[in-house]
Design an enzyme around this catalytic site. Sequence first.
Site, short mmCIF file in Angstrom:
data_model
loop_
_atom_site.label_atom_id
_atom_site.label_comp_id
_atom_site.label_asym_id
_atom_site.label_seq_id
_atom_site.Cartn_x
_atom_site.Cartn_y
_atom_site.Cartn_z
CB VAL A 272 -0.92 0.01 1.25
CG1 VAL A 272 -1.76 1.29 1.29
CG2 VAL A 272 -1.83 -1.21 1.24
CE1 TYR B 60 1.25 -9.93 6.16
CE2 TYR B 60 3.61 -9.54 6.37
CZ TYR B 60 2.43 -9.41 5.66
OH TYR B 60 2.43 -8.76 4.45
#
Lengths: 173, 173
Positions: free
Chosen positions: A98, A142
């Site tokens: 992003v 994550y």
Amino acid sequence: MAAPAVSIRACRAEDCADIVRMIRELAEFENLSEQVKISDQGLCEDGFCQDPFYKCVVAEVPRECQSKDGHTLIGYGLYFFTYSTWKGRNIYMEDLYVMPEFRGKGIGKKLMSTIAQIGLEQGCTQMKFSVLDWNRPAIDFYLSKEATDLTATEGWHVFRFEAEAMRRLASGE
Amino acid sequence: MAAPAVSIRACRAEDCADIVRMIRELAEFENLSEQVKISDQGLCEDGFCQDPFYKCVVAEVPRECQSKDGHTLIGYGLYFFTYSTWKGRNIYMEDLYVMPEFRGKGIGKKLMSTIAQIGLEQGCTQMKFSVLDWNRPAIDFYLSKEATDLTATEGWHVFRFEAEAMRRLASGE
């Protein structure tokens, strides 16, 4: 600023120039941009041929929310299907990116969620990806989503033959 | 004993039971056999459907050279195509296995050479695979063939979401 009205959709051939732009931005962040050899044309051929080598989803914002330098494609997640001889079908997330000015709005999570959905629809029981060991913010993100670091827990190392070594292997040297 | 007249060929659907047998043998060697969930039928469906999830080559010996317990399929190399957003088409060698009683005769090298040939024919410029960090003989063999350990040199760690974490991701949790 409120979250922009971002939409996540499958990439189209005409998105390839934007995706290559973002591939370069990601590689610069990873300090490995000298390794980027891909071209818009190569990416387009490999993703839009009879048996595509990858699939990709992009994050798009309306024109009124465009980036400072005028882009409306502001993120992407590139993936493909792989296989585990232990567990069966896998989906592999090669890149998740992003643009910096659009971070912190859940767009990366939406891209990753979409890839997980696609994997489940295809019967995949695992989703894999790789992260550089110094990229602590990514690793923490994550791990917070319950990913396992297989290199740390089981000792898996990734190896690569470059083209020249492949040619020697192929010739039986 | 002289090198057996081994032939390397693409796997056929009827080889799947033998391949699952060897997948289990390899996982036992890797001390991770509790992770093996694949069945003959699952492997066959995933490799012989419309868009197969993997490809596989097998090493076969004539009946007179069969293994002690009567097998003529004595090794396999399972692979698929992946993608690097930096370099383009890749081939990934998921498994490379030769039964212990047939090792030291160059059969693993022949399987690997065949996979490299297939990769080059498909325009791949890289061949990747993963090795457990304690499997020193394998690592030394691959390094002698000029593979690079990307985990050691660049810091890449492999991560995995299991099915339950994928479902949470997919639902946007």
